[in-house]
Write an enzyme that holds these catalytic residues in place. Structure first.
Site, mmCIF file in Angstrom:
data_model
loop_
_atom_site.group_PDB
_atom_site.id
_atom_site.type_symbol
_atom_site.label_atom_id
_atom_site.label_comp_id
_atom_site.label_asym_id
_atom_site.label_seq_id
_atom_site.Cartn_x
_atom_site.Cartn_y
_atom_site.Cartn_z
ATOM 1 N N ASP A 89 -9.577 -8.210 8.811
ATOM 2 C CA ASP A 89 -11.108 -9.021 8.426
ATOM 3 C C ASP A 89 -11.760 -9.895 8.631
ATOM 4 O O ASP A 89 -12.348 -10.267 9.123
ATOM 5 C CB ASP A 89 -11.778 -8.191 7.072
ATOM 6 N N TYR A 102 0.866 -0.919 -0.261
ATOM 7 C CA TYR A 102 -0.733 0.016 0.142
ATOM 8 C C TYR A 102 0.864 1.399 -0.022
ATOM 9 O O TYR A 102 0.221 2.344 0.439
ATOM 10 C CB TYR A 102 -1.276 -0.257 1.430
ATOM 11 N N ASP A 123 -0.525 -17.960 4.023
ATOM 12 C CA ASP A 123 -1.597 -18.444 3.681
ATOM 13 C C ASP A 123 -2.238 -19.704 4.665
ATOM 14 O O ASP A 123 -3.108 -19.680 4.469
ATOM 15 C CB ASP A 123 -1.924 -19.421 2.092
ATOM 16 N N LYS A 183 5.301 -13.802 3.678
ATOM 17 C CA LYS A 183 5.957 -14.834 2.373
ATOM 18 C C LYS A 183 6.778 -15.672 2.221
ATOM 19 O O LYS A 183 7.203 -15.074 0.674
ATOM 20 C CB LYS A 183 4.692 -14.703 2.146
ATOM 21 N N ASP A 185 -4.089 -6.257 6.823
ATOM 22 C CA ASP A 185 -5.684 -5.938 6.003
ATOM 23 C C ASP A 185 -6.685 -6.790 5.770
ATOM 24 O O ASP A 185 -7.254 -7.453 6.063
ATOM 25 C CB ASP A 185 -4.928 -4.958 4.705
#
Ligand code: ATP
Length: 329
Positions: free
Chosen positions: A228, A121, A200, A167, A224
């Site tokens: 959620d 971002y 993951d 990752k 982010d």
């Protein structure tokens, strides 16, 4: 006396803000509020979504309470501008189960710490002849800072484990740096267990066995998404608060948006905003008053019928706020 900047915003932002102020006004903490504007309504009046006056005031305040804003396409995001200007590098998202709430898990108390300033971002995207690219910036300094913040949060709240989510097998350079900084910082906190998960696998474990997590620290985009997902485990957006913390400033906001579909009906759930105010009280060192307010909210969620429609009741936002206020002891 604390100086508080209040940014109600658009849609349901003003009503959940009014509800939160109504309950914190009954606490034994004195606030001096100044209300300023941002978002779509502000854009229509002033031609900007985030006036300098709003930014300056937030910088000078002890804390900022932010309701919700409606995005105006083609303009700069007021919340992202505030995060940048106030250098709010840490985004905190608790994933906590509340009694009386219909949720997938009844026993969760996880804290997700998301890096707020860089990663995917960073805002660097460009078109190429084949399509487009986005640049993922990971610096040693920001990684070190967010990991240290996460360990300090764990230590100060009596938590015992911090899990880095990354990752690094695929993103060997960027997440390689994040991972290295995490384990360097971990060495300074031998009393706290450090662990790591690929993003993951972390997404799977959050659904399958979330109890393995205590504090999660991760980069911007992964944080982010996972936060959620976390909100979905414990009752959804109406109950999801957040904090944006920097070295000098802090801003507290519900995770939900301005909810144009229900705006104006006075039926929005004020809980996420009130939980954000509770995070603010803790940040200000008012933990006794924070606990008092949390107890009152839990009492209403668990035992009262004065609940907004999303919680199965038929109360208006301010009726639920009044009910919470009446339970403050
Ligand atoms: P944004 O892009 O700003 O996040 P959005 O429309 O994607 O906006 P929300 O505004 O958070 O997301 O709304 C998602 C759904 O959740 C809507 O149906 C909305 O009515 C509902 N919702 C959000 N917040 C609340 C709340 N506090 N009380 C009740 N319902 C809510």
């Amino acid at each position: 006396m604390y100086n508080l900047t209040v940014i109600p915003g658009d849609g349901i932002g003003p009503e959940v803000t009014e509800a939160a102020l109504h309950v914190i006004d009954a606490l034994e903490v004195n606030f001096n509020y100044t209300t300023v504007y941002a978002g779509e309504g502000c854009f229509k009046e002033t031609g900007t979504t985030i006036p300098e006056e709003t930014i300056d005031l937030a910088k000078q305040s002890d804390a900022t309470l932010f309701g919700a804003v409606t995005t105006v396409p083609g303009t700069k995001s007021s919340i992202i501008t505030l995060r940048k200007e106030l250098e709010l590098y840490a985004n905190l998202r608790p994933v906590k189960s509340y009694p009386g709430i219909d949720s997938l898990y009844k026993d969760l108390d996880i804290l997700i710490v998301r890096e707020n300033t860089e990663g995917l971002y960073s805002g660097i995207e460009e078109y190429t002849s084949e399509g487009a690219t986005a640049t993922r910036i990971i610096t040693m300094a920001a990684s070190e800072k967010i990991c240290r913040f996460a360990f300090n949060q764990a230590k100060n709240s009596g938590r015992t484990k911090v899990t880095a989510v990354h990752k690094a097998n695929m993103l060997q350079k960027t997440d390689g740096i994040f991972r290295k900084e995490f384990f360097n910082v971990a060495e300074g906190f031998p009393e706290i267990e450090s662990d790591e998960k690929y993003v993951d696998a972390a997404a799977m474990f959050l659904v399958y066995k979330p109890q393995i997590f205590n504090v999660i620290v991760t980069t911007n985009l992964f944080g982010d998404i996972l936060s959620d997902e976390g909100a979905g485990l414990v009752g959804g957006l109406g109950l999801a608060p957040s904090a944006n913390i920097g070295d000098k400033n802090a801003l507290f906001e519900p995770v939900h948006g301005s909810a144009p579909d229900i705006a104006g009906a006075g039926i929005s759930n004020p809980s996420a905003m009130i939980l954000s105010a509770i995070m603010m009280l803790n940040y200000l060192g008012e933990s006794y008053e924070a606990q008092k307010l949390e107890n009152a909210l839990l009492n209403v969620l668990n035992h009262s019928k004065v609940l907004t429609p999303d919680l199965g009741g038929s109360a208006k936002t301010m009726e639920m706020a009044e009910e919470i206020r009446s339970k403050l002891i």
